[in-house]
Motif scaffolding. Structure first.
Motif: not given
Length: 456
Positions: A343-352, A208-209
């Motif tokens: 889309p990157a935010y949704l795919v990674t669940k916000g993993n920066l 989680d990051f």
């Protein structure tokens, strides 16, 4: 017919900040909300949309000159003008049958709700132009209006089904219950998902990051205002600006990153009572069933991760445009690429860290497809007269929403002319979409089972 066309065109001419709240007010009244509560929710949503639009315009106006200065300093010349999404929208609305897409969208949505094929009530009717653009492309290739509406209907169904499976993850990330995103920009997640699967296998990236975790690591330097100031100053330095201009850009970027989360709270304030009213209404009439409200992306705009990814993508896009083989588009109007970051935010669940990597991987898709679309969009612009172009000038968009899907589904019939590239692109998108869809569906199913067990 002319009356319907005039009414539809007038409603849509109001813009999302007025049109969507009107839809929400009517939806609220339909599910028996008090008149004052429905009107309050609608106006608050209008405030949220307007505030988010103002901030994006402010941020674009601050960063774009720096990006232009960076590109000019290289002396590189790219022939295709980036007209942004407004170019595609203008071309779409110039189609004589454009107004029919509005009732088609509503009818398809109602039929799918009645048949229990979707749980999403799509209130994002203002973005109907995305379906119109697909239809215009199909007509240009096949000269078949009926086929154009069939393909547009397929896109509408995909948008609703994608919104369904995203709803749990979006609620988890946004904290707003009963809301999902029906914008086709989320389709790009199908391309990013396989890469994210690989990144998850690397221990350093499988933790989680998010932005909060970044604050714990670097303290005040990850606060929105400080981080925004630092990034703004870095841009100013890269643009070779004067100290005063550098500091000004730093403060402007700090302002934008500070206010985005503030504006997002108004989305929650507006949408929470609506989603509760819709759920109560459906539970009374259909036991165990509830609808979710589908909206454009801005209600997710309070996520710092999205804006960090957007800012990261600006220099990446500029660099890619200069060195990427096959690219001929000069990215300006689309330089603030929300269609990549969301889309990157949704795919990674916000993993920066994974978001930044995926955005870097995703940039070439936008540039290549913007370049590939240029002759086609230029011909449409000249044929419709929707956009004034100088002789020999070409125009496109460097941040087309859901670029791989849009190119594949709108150009697939060009196979009759011997062009198999859109077919390959569409098949690749469908493969990624199937994988991503299954994960989202499993995730939502598991969440429901956990919730049911907790209630028992």
């Amino acid at each position: 017919m002319d009356i319907l066309q005039n009414v539809v065109n007038w409603l849509l001419s109001l813009g999302a900040a007025v049109f969507v709240p009107i839809i929400i007010i009517f939806a609220g009244l339909l599910v028996r909300m008090k008149v004052k509560d429905a009107i309050s929710a609608g106006i608050t949503l209008g405030v949220a949309f307007t505030g988010m639009s103002m901030l994006i315009s402010f941020m674009t106006g601050a960063i774009s000159p720096a990006a232009e200065a960076m590109l000019e300093s290289t002396g590189i010349s790219l022939p295709i003008v980036d007209g942004g999404w407004t170019t595609l929208s203008t071309i779409s609305w110039s189609w004589p049958y454009a107004f029919l897409m509005f009732p088609l969208l509503i009818v398809v949505n109602i039929i799918m709700i009645v048949l229990k094929k979707t749980e999403t009530f799509n209130a994002d009717l203002w973005n109907v132009w995305g379906k119109i653009f697909t239809a215009v492309c199909v007509v240009a290739i096949t000269d078949s209006v009926p086929l154009a509406f069939v393909v547009a209907t397929i896109q509408i169904i995909f948008e609703l089904k994608t919104a369904d499976v995203h709803s749990h993850r979006i609620e988890e990330l946004s904290g707003i219950p009963g809301v999902t995103c029906t914008h086709k920009m989320v389709f790009f997640g199908a391309i990013l998902y396989p890469f994210d699967l690989l990144l998850r296998k690397i221990p350093a990236f499988n933790k989680d990051f998010d932005a909060e975790a970044l604050k714990e690591k670097v303290g005040i330097f990850a606060e929105n205002h400080v981080l925004g100031f630092i990034l703004g100053c870095v841009f100013g330095i890269m643009a070779k600006w004067s100290p005063a201009e550098i500091l000004t850009l730093g403060v402007q970027a700090a302002t934008a990153l500070t206010l985005f989360p503030v504006i997002s709270k108004y989305f929650m304030q507006a949408l929470s009572p609506i989603s509760e009213a819709v759920s109560d209404f459906m539970n009374k009439r259909f036991e165990g069933r509830s609808l979710i409200v589908g909206l454009d992306w801005p209600f997710l705009g309070g996520s710092n991760e999205i804006w960090l990814a957007v800012i990261w993508s600006v220099p990446v896009t500029l660099l890619m445009s200069m060195i990427l083989p096959g690219n001929e588009i000069l990215p300006f109007a689309g330089i603030i690429n929300i269609a990549l970051a969301v889309p990157a935010y949704l795919v990674t669940k916000g993993n920066l860290p994974r978001m930044l990597i995926l955005c870097t991987i995703g940039v070439p898709c936008f540039l290549w497809i913007g370049t590939a679309f240029a002759p086609f969009i230029t011909d449409l612009a000249n044929a419709t007269g929707a956009v004034d172009l100088a002789a020999g000038q070409m125009i496109s968009n460097s941040s087309i929403d859901g670029p791989v899907f849009t190119y594949g589904i709108s150009q697939v019939f060009d196979v009759v002319n011997g062009n198999f590239i859109p077919v390959v692109v569409l098949v690749a998108w469908l493969a990624g979409y199937t994988m991503y869809y299954r994960e989202l569906r499993r995730e939502a199913k598991n969440a429901k089972e956990v919730a049911a067990a907790e209630r028992a």
